[in-house]
Design a protein around this motif. Structure first.
Motif, PDB file in Angstrom:
ATOM      1  N   GLU A 229     -24.116  44.710 -17.300  1.00  0.00           N
ATOM      2  CA  GLU A 229     -25.562  44.471 -17.296  1.00  0.00           C
ATOM      3  C   GLU A 229     -26.170  44.450 -15.895  1.00  0.00           C
ATOM      4  O   GLU A 229     -27.314  44.863 -15.717  1.00  0.00           O
ATOM      5  CB  GLU A 229     -25.870  43.145 -17.999  1.00  0.00           C
ATOM      6  CG  GLU A 229     -25.375  43.064 -19.440  1.00  0.00           C
ATOM      7  CD  GLU A 229     -26.074  44.027 -20.371  1.00  0.00           C
ATOM      8  OE1 GLU A 229     -27.147  44.562 -20.001  1.00  0.00           O
ATOM      9  OE2 GLU A 229     -25.555  44.263 -21.484  1.00  0.00           O
ATOM     10  N   HIS A 230     -25.425  43.970 -14.920  1.00  0.00           N
ATOM     11  CA  HIS A 230     -25.958  43.821 -13.561  1.00  0.00           C
ATOM     12  C   HIS A 230     -26.099  45.191 -12.890  1.00  0.00           C
ATOM     13  O   HIS A 230     -25.159  45.978 -12.855  1.00  0.00           O
ATOM     14  CB  HIS A 230     -25.030  42.935 -12.739  1.00  0.00           C
ATOM     15  CG  HIS A 230     -25.517  42.671 -11.355  1.00  0.00           C
ATOM     16  ND1 HIS A 230     -26.698  42.018 -11.086  1.00  0.00           N
ATOM     17  CD2 HIS A 230     -24.978  42.992 -10.148  1.00  0.00           C
ATOM     18  CE1 HIS A 230     -26.873  41.939  -9.789  1.00  0.00           C
ATOM     19  NE2 HIS A 230     -25.846  42.520  -9.187  1.00  0.00           N
ATOM     20  N   ARG A 231     -27.270  45.453 -12.318  1.00  0.00           N
ATOM     21  CA  ARG A 231     -27.562  46.787 -11.793  1.00  0.00           C
ATOM     22  C   ARG A 231     -27.314  46.946 -10.295  1.00  0.00           C
ATOM     23  O   ARG A 231     -27.045  48.040  -9.830  1.00  0.00           O
ATOM     24  CB  ARG A 231     -29.020  47.151 -12.099  1.00  0.00           C
ATOM     25  CG  ARG A 231     -29.319  47.268 -13.580  1.00  0.00           C
ATOM     26  CD  ARG A 231     -30.786  47.601 -13.833  1.00  0.00           C
ATOM     27  NE  ARG A 231     -31.071  47.733 -15.252  1.00  0.00           N
ATOM     28  CZ  ARG A 231     -30.903  48.850 -15.956  1.00  0.00           C
ATOM     29  NH1 ARG A 231     -30.464  49.950 -15.345  1.00  0.00           N
ATOM     30  NH2 ARG A 231     -31.173  48.893 -17.241  1.00  0.00           N
ATOM     31  N   GLY A 232     -27.428  45.921  -9.535  1.00  0.00           N
ATOM     32  CA  GLY A 232     -27.316  46.044  -8.086  1.00  0.00           C
ATOM     33  C   GLY A 232     -25.885  45.882  -7.600  1.00  0.00           C
ATOM     34  O   GLY A 232     -24.930  45.973  -8.368  1.00  0.00           O
ATOM     35  N   PRO A 233     -25.729  45.650  -6.302  1.00  0.00           N
ATOM     36  CA  PRO A 233     -24.395  45.392  -5.752  1.00  0.00           C
ATOM     37  C   PRO A 233     -23.808  44.133  -6.388  1.00  0.00           C
ATOM     38  O   PRO A 233     -24.512  43.150  -6.617  1.00  0.00           O
ATOM     39  CB  PRO A 233     -24.657  45.186  -4.251  1.00  0.00           C
ATOM     40  CG  PRO A 233     -25.985  45.830  -4.002  1.00  0.00           C
ATOM     41  CD  PRO A 233     -26.776  45.652  -5.255  1.00  0.00           C
ATOM     42  N   ILE A 234     -22.522  44.159  -6.654  1.00  0.00           N
ATOM     43  CA  ILE A 234     -21.860  42.974  -7.193  1.00  0.00           C
ATOM     44  C   ILE A 234     -21.678  41.974  -6.054  1.00  0.00           C
ATOM     45  O   ILE A 234     -21.181  42.330  -4.979  1.00  0.00           O
ATOM     46  CB  ILE A 234     -20.510  43.354  -7.820  1.00  0.00           C
ATOM     47  CG1 ILE A 234     -20.761  44.179  -9.086  1.00  0.00           C
ATOM     48  CG2 ILE A 234     -19.677  42.106  -8.137  1.00  0.00           C
ATOM     49  CD1 ILE A 234     -19.514  44.700  -9.760  1.00  0.00           C
ATOM     50  N   PRO A 235     -22.096  40.710  -6.257  1.00  0.00           N
ATOM     51  CA  PRO A 235     -21.975  39.719  -5.183  1.00  0.00           C
ATOM     52  C   PRO A 235     -20.550  39.630  -4.639  1.00  0.00           C
ATOM     53  O   PRO A 235     -19.576  39.709  -5.390  1.00  0.00           O
ATOM     54  CB  PRO A 235     -22.392  38.413  -5.876  1.00  0.00           C
ATOM     55  CG  PRO A 235     -23.333  38.856  -6.958  1.00  0.00           C
ATOM     56  CD  PRO A 235     -22.774  40.156  -7.450  1.00  0.00           C
ATOM     57  N   LEU A 236     -20.442  39.455  -3.338  1.00  0.00           N
ATOM     58  CA  LEU A 236     -19.139  39.466  -2.670  1.00  0.00           C
ATOM     59  C   LEU A 236     -18.179  38.428  -3.232  1.00  0.00           C
ATOM     60  O   LEU A 236     -16.969  38.679  -3.329  1.00  0.00           O
ATOM     61  CB  LEU A 236     -19.328  39.238  -1.169  1.00  0.00           C
ATOM     62  CG  LEU A 236     -19.973  40.382  -0.384  1.00  0.00           C
ATOM     63  CD1 LEU A 236     -20.246  39.948   1.050  1.00  0.00           C
ATOM     64  CD2 LEU A 236     -19.083  41.620  -0.411  1.00  0.00           C
ATOM     65  N   GLU A 237     -18.680  37.271  -3.627  1.00  0.00           N
ATOM     66  CA  GLU A 237     -17.788  36.209  -4.083  1.00  0.00           C
ATOM     67  C   GLU A 237     -17.035  36.559  -5.358  1.00  0.00           C
ATOM     68  O   GLU A 237     -16.000  35.965  -5.664  1.00  0.00           O
ATOM     69  CB  GLU A 237     -18.573  34.916  -4.310  1.00  0.00           C
ATOM     70  CG  GLU A 237     -19.577  34.984  -5.442  1.00  0.00           C
ATOM     71  CD  GLU A 237     -20.285  33.655  -5.687  1.00  0.00           C
ATOM     72  OE1 GLU A 237     -19.583  32.659  -5.984  1.00  0.00           O
ATOM     73  OE2 GLU A 237     -21.526  33.626  -5.571  1.00  0.00           O
ATOM     74  N   PHE A 238     -17.534  37.560  -6.096  1.00  0.00           N
ATOM     75  CA  PHE A 238     -16.889  37.913  -7.358  1.00  0.00           C
ATOM     76  C   PHE A 238     -16.006  39.154  -7.268  1.00  0.00           C
ATOM     77  O   PHE A 238     -15.309  39.489  -8.227  1.00  0.00           O
ATOM     78  CB  PHE A 238     -17.948  38.141  -8.443  1.00  0.00           C
ATOM     79  CG  PHE A 238     -18.840  36.957  -8.674  1.00  0.00           C
ATOM     80  CD1 PHE A 238     -18.309  35.698  -8.929  1.00  0.00           C
ATOM     81  CD2 PHE A 238     -20.218  37.092  -8.634  1.00  0.00           C
ATOM     82  CE1 PHE A 238     -19.123  34.600  -9.132  1.00  0.00           C
ATOM     83  CE2 PHE A 238     -21.053  35.998  -8.850  1.00  0.00           C
ATOM     84  CZ  PHE A 238     -20.498  34.749  -9.096  1.00  0.00           C
ATOM     85  N   ARG A 239     -16.045  39.862  -6.138  1.00  0.00           N
ATOM     86  CA  ARG A 239     -15.358  41.149  -6.073  1.00  0.00           C
ATOM     87  C   ARG A 239     -13.838  41.018  -6.163  1.00  0.00           C
ATOM     88  O   ARG A 239     -13.185  41.768  -6.898  1.00  0.00           O
ATOM     89  CB  ARG A 239     -15.774  41.899  -4.807  1.00  0.00           C
ATOM     90  CG  ARG A 239     -17.245  42.281  -4.838  1.00  0.00           C
ATOM     91  CD  ARG A 239     -17.653  43.180  -3.698  1.00  0.00           C
ATOM     92  NE  ARG A 239     -19.096  43.438  -3.731  1.00  0.00           N
ATOM     93  CZ  ARG A 239     -19.720  44.294  -2.950  1.00  0.00           C
ATOM     94  NH1 ARG A 239     -19.042  44.995  -2.033  1.00  0.00           N
ATOM     95  NH2 ARG A 239     -21.025  44.461  -3.051  1.00  0.00           N
TER      96      ARG A 239
END
Length: 355
Positions: A229-239
């Motif tokens: 669902e999320h369209r932008g960059p995936i937040p760094l903390e979750f990568r």
């Protein structure tokens, strides 16, 4: 007009006929409930919305009245027929997490789009209901403001577990759901009670700690949300926690103890395509828009588009520890989509020891 026991017997007979038709169409679970939801379900939705846990999914917040009150969606509705279709996997879906140079795709998305398969069968069942009862019907498969899981619990099919998904004593956590709203009135089934007990396996296994408490999900931290669902960059903390999950996440579903009663799905529509079981990251990362659409033409993966999918693949590339994928990451650093380009830079830095 007949009343009393005779009416009840007629109602039971009609319910039995509808249930028989549903089972003949391949549904494994069938339940009946009133076209209404308990206050607890509405309160849970309100708490979810107020906390902002829906993230980018604004459609969840836009039509809360219709979602929480079935008769607000369709005033003539009197009953709901809820059906479940098992997609239980043959093997443990978490095994694929060990193959870091291959992608891990959620079990439900390893073949055809379940919306199409389920809706076609649901329409056949709805036609039978109209034929038997002469009533009006509306069919829903995750495409309208319908609270599917609370309705399924209300109809006795299962209960919403601590991971917020439906759990069945017969099918575990592996059920697709569909609903038929109807103007006919049925005697409702007994609602299913909660059988999670003290178990918290689904909560503790979550890689991103997406459950602030039992029965509450913060979608913004959920890998399924982040990769779909999320369209932008995936937040760094979750990568890093995402690992090689390139579309969805099955962790909280897969560890549910009730899955021991689920039998692997035999329906060809839900058997995994071999090319979607641990597919090589290097091949997926290089898909252009045309080849992406060809590969996923009948798949739910097609909905997120090439750019979002390749973004996900590049996160997995960065987590792969496979230096042979550095040239691919380098190539995609110049991708015209800025989200893909940023993910490629991150992946290259990780593989080069700079991330």
């Amino acid at each position: 007009m007949p009343t009393g026991p005779k009416v009840s017997q007629q109602s039971k007979a009609k319910r039995a006929t509808i249930r028989e038709h549903a089972l003949s169409l391949g549904f494994q679970a069938v339940g009946f409930c009133r076209a209404a939801l308990p206050q607890s379900a509405r309160e849970r939705l309100g708490t979810f919305i107020e906390a902002g846990f829906y993230g980018d999914m604004g459609w969840l917040a836009d039509r809360t009245e219709q979602r929480s009150h079935p008769q607000s969606l369709w005033p003539d509705a009197r009953s709901v027929v809820v059906v479940g279709l098992s997609y239980a996997p043959e093997t443990d879906p978490l095994e694929g997490l060990e193959s870091k140079s291959a992608g891990n795709i959620s079990v439900y998305a390893r073949n055809r789009d379940y919306h199409d398969t389920l809706k076609g069968r649901l329409k056949h069942l709805a036609q039978q209901i109209v034929k038997i009862l002469g009533c009006d019907v509306k069919v829903f498969v995750d495409t309208a403001p319908v609270m599917e899981k609370p309705l399924a619990q209300h109809a006795g099919i299962g209960w919403q577990g601590k991971h917020t998904n439906l759990v069945s004593r017969s099918h575990g956590s592996w059920l697709f759901l569909g609903e038929i709203y109807t103007t006919a009135e049925f005697d409702p089934d007994d609602a299913e009670s909660d059988h999670c007990g003290s178990c918290s396996s689904c909560l503790s296994v979550c890689p991103t700690q997406a459950f602030p408490s039992p029965y509450r999900l913060d979608s913004r931290r959920c890998i399924s949300y982040l990769t779909i669902e999320h369209r932008g960059p995936i937040p760094l903390e979750f990568r890093r926690p995402i690992g090689n999950r390139i579309y969805g996440c099955d962790d909280c579903l897969a560890v549910c103890p009730w899955n021991k009663f689920a039998r692997p799905a035999a329906d060809p529509a839900f058997l995994a395509r071999q090319d979607l079981v641990q597919p090589p990251l290097g091949e997926l990362a290089l898909l252009d828009d045309r080849r992406f659409r060809e590969k996923f033409s009948a798949s739910p993966i097609k909905r997120i588009g090439r750019d979002r999918f390749v973004r996900n693949v590049l996160i997995a590339v960065g987590n792969s520890e496979d230096a042979s994928l550095i040239p691919i990451a380098e190539t995609l650093r110049s991708d015209p989509d800025p989200v893909v380009s940023e993910a490629a830079t991150w992946a290259k830095n990780c593989l080069s020891g700079q991330g």
